[in-house]
Every structure is written in C-alpha cells, then in structure tokens.
Design an enzyme around this catalytic site. Sequence first.
Site, PDB file in Angstrom:
ATOM      1  N   ASP A   1      54.776  30.910  26.442  1.00 14.17           N
ATOM      2  CA  ASP A   1      54.355  30.118  27.590  1.00 14.17           C
ATOM      3  C   ASP A   1      55.523  29.999  28.579  1.00 14.17           C
ATOM      4  OD1 ASP A   1      52.591  28.595  29.072  1.00 14.17           O
ATOM      5  OD2 ASP A   1      51.971  27.367  27.366  1.00 14.17           O
TER       6      ASP A   1
ATOM      7  N   ASP B   1      44.471  27.811  32.762  1.00 14.57           N
ATOM      8  CA  ASP B   1      43.949  27.550  31.418  1.00 14.57           C
ATOM      9  C   ASP B   1      42.448  27.289  31.491  1.00 14.57           C
ATOM     10  OD1 ASP B   1      46.542  27.596  30.525  1.00 14.57           O
ATOM     11  OD2 ASP B   1      46.592  25.488  29.921  1.00 14.57           O
TER      12      ASP B   1
END
Length: 411
Positions: free
Chosen positions: A156, A217
């Site tokens: 990430d 997301d």
Amino acid sequence: MLLKTVLLLVLVAQVLMLDNGLLRTPPMGWLAWERFRCNTNCKEDPKNCISERLFLEMADRLAQDGWRDLGYIYLNMDDCWIGGRDASGRLVPDPKRFPHGIAFLADYAHSLGLKLGIYGDMGNLTCMGYPGTTLDKVVLDAQTFADWKVDMLKLDGCFSTPEERAEGYPKMAAALNATGRPIAYSCSWPAYEGGLPPRVNYSLLAEICNLWRNYDDIQDSWGSVLSILDWFVEHQNILQPVAGPGHWNDPDMLLIGNFGLSLDQAQAQMALWTVLAAPLFMSTDLRTITPQNMDILQNPLIIRINQDRLGIQGRRIRKEKSHIEVFVKPLSNEASAIVFFSRRTDMPYRYHTSLARLNFSKSLTYEAQDVYTGDVISGLRVDTFFTVVINPSGVVMWYLYPIKNLEISQP
Ligand SMILES: *[C@@H]1O[C@H](CO)[C@@H](O)[C@H](O)[C@H]1NC(C)=O
Ligand SMILES: *[C@@H]1O[C@H](CO)[C@@H](O)[C@H](O)[C@H]1NC(C)=O
Ligand SMILES: *[C@@H]1O[C@H](CO)[C@@H](O)[C@H](O)[C@H]1NC(C)=O
C-alpha cells in the site's frame, strides 16, 4: 546493423519486463479487507476479527468448498496484522491475534495447496496506523516475507511522499527478486498518483509489478462498483493496452456475497470484472456465503474467460442511448466474451442488435453460450439480428465462438 539494433531492443525489452514468471493469468483468491477491514476486536467478535483463526477458517473453506480447484488459490491478508518490530527491526505480527506467527499460516496454506499473501505499506505507517515499510526497511521486510514463505505482497502507499513511492516501489521489486523466492507483487502505487499519465508510468509498472490498484478502494455498494467501472471505461484507451500476462490492472475486490449488491448486480460485477481481465479476489465470508452467490463466483465458464491465456483486457465498444452498454473481450481460438450491461432502472430491456453492429466482421458462423443460463444460441452470422433481455443493473454474458468446419468445407 538494423538486425543488430532489433536484437538489442528485444534483449533490452526482455531484461526490463518483470520476469518472476508469476500471474500469467489474473490472480484468483480471497482478500480480507473489504469484508473484514481492521476489525481487531477479538474479545467481542472472535470469529470475524483479523486473526489467524479467520485465515485458517478461510483456508479450510477455500480448500474444501471447491474454490481452490477452480483457481481461487490466494489467501491474502490485508492491513492490521502487524504487532511491531523486534529488536533487530524485523516485522512481527500481533502476538495475541497471530500467536503462531506468519510462517505457520503460510505452511498451513501450502499444506492445502493454497498460497499466502501479505500486506505492507510503502511509508511511515500502514493506512490504519501500523508500522510501515520506510525506504531503509524495504530489503529487510522483503527478506522477512520470503523467510516466512509468503507468496504475494500487496504494498500500500499511505504515509509516504510521491518521491518516496517512486523510489520505494521499484526498490521493493528488486528486493523481492533478490530473495530468490517467487513473490507476486501487487502495487497500490498508481492509486496514490491519480492513476493516469503523466504521473503514472504504466510501462514502468508492468516492469516491476504483477498487478496494481489504479483507482479508489471498493466499498460495499452498487454505486462504488459503478464509479470504479466508469473510471476504467473513461480511461480504457490508457488502461486496456497495459494489461497482459504477468501484469494486470486491478479494479479491486469482488463484493459478491456481502450486503450491498442485488443478485443481478452481483452477476454484473462478476461479468464486468471478468471482461476487464481483473484479478478475482473475493472478500466475503466463505463460511456463510449463500448457494446463489457461490454459483456466481464458481461459474466455470466465467472463470475460463477470465483466465484465458491471451490475457487481453476487454473494452466497452457500445454505449447506447437506451443505457445499454456492450463490452467485448477477445479470447483464444477466435472466441470472445460479450457482456450486455443495462444501466436502466425500470424493467428488463429487450436489446436488438447483430454481431456486425458489435464490430464483428468475419464471415463465420458463430454459436454463443449464455454464461449464466447455459442457453446456447446457434447459427449466428454477423448480419443475424438477435435480442437479449437484460435486467436493470444486470447483464447478459455470452461466450461466443466460431463454428469453423462449416466455413472450411467448401474452399
Ligand atoms: C529475478 O529476476 C530475474 C531477471 O529478470 C529473473 O530471471 C528471475 O526469475 C527473478 N527471480 C525471482 C525470484 O523473481
Ligand atoms: C515520515 O516520518 C518522518 C520522520 O518522523 C517525517 O519527517 C515525515 O514527514 C513523515 N512522512 C510522511 C509522508 O508522513
Ligand atoms: C516510463 O518507464 C519506461 C520504462 O522504465 C521508460 O523507458 C520511459 O522513459 C518512462 N516514460 C516516461 C514518460 O518517463
């Protein structure tokens, strides 16, 4: 001289492509995040908190309920597993929630024919505030993951600067390679840079990552599915050519089995993600999933289409005034997948079209199999008109293939 130049270019191209040999078709598996988030409350919610119990139970389901045998082999952790760093700086899992450590989980996954994925963050902290992988920790963390026999890393990008990401993502690719263990590499990098050139260099990504998150997301709603789809379609001229065997765009997890989608919407997400050659990461409770949702995720023909060896990402080729859209993904053996998608909100729509209108031009006779109903439509020539009935926010999906012998018999 010209020949030499060409040879040299070919060599250069080979050296530059990510060459870990992994993910020649889009990865399939299960990823904890969308459904289980950062639930660390094992005291009150022991079945659903991020802990080794959750991953062991999902591993059992993947192995025993037919998932693994269909290709869903990755058991992937996400944020909130980290407990800290030990005296030598190595990452350690939360000792209460992962008492046996990550190597134990990897061994368990491997014993069932599965692969284990782990999560890290290129930056000071993970998105949920756990220790991150700063530039000085990249090599150490890659080695730690390899020592644990991890098979995939999702890296990430929270709490880092664009400059740190530009240095860190390639550095991690090199560090993973240097461990000697094949570890598939999922990069969230482009999602942190807006997903588009010039800030994102997709040629570079294809050289260092096996897949990458381009955009937001996913959340448990149809609106979220549509916003991701819209972005992928709007930018398909940029995104479509950069996907291929070993390097995939990732529109994020499948919501199927959760709370936000109707059955038609669940079929639509599965069909659309499949034609986009997307990774198929489920994020749902496999212990309680309903048979209907299981049927969608375990549809063997859809999986075959997603896993087609050519690895060509499909495109939207029609956008009608009637709010019907048509997507096509070319497949091996001159076959194609066609998704007829309705954005309507009224009632099932009768869409009339022909293969010629969908840019098919060969004078072949085709047959189509409806992927969800199993119905076979025979004797389709490019100028044959046909009708598909598409539910609101639903799809009809066809596997279309030429019947060749009819053509070749009379030269
Ligand atoms: C490391 O990279 C080299 C050169 O691209 C490749 O041949 C090798 O398979 C890679 N090894 C691993 C473990 O990824
Ligand atoms: C990361 O931490 C360092 C040291 O505390 C700090 O100077 C830097 O601003 C932080 N970077 C980000 C992007 O948060
Ligand atoms: C993108 O990356 C490739 C491969 O590393 C490189 O050859 C190319 O120059 C880069 N493009 C831009 C615009 O920086």
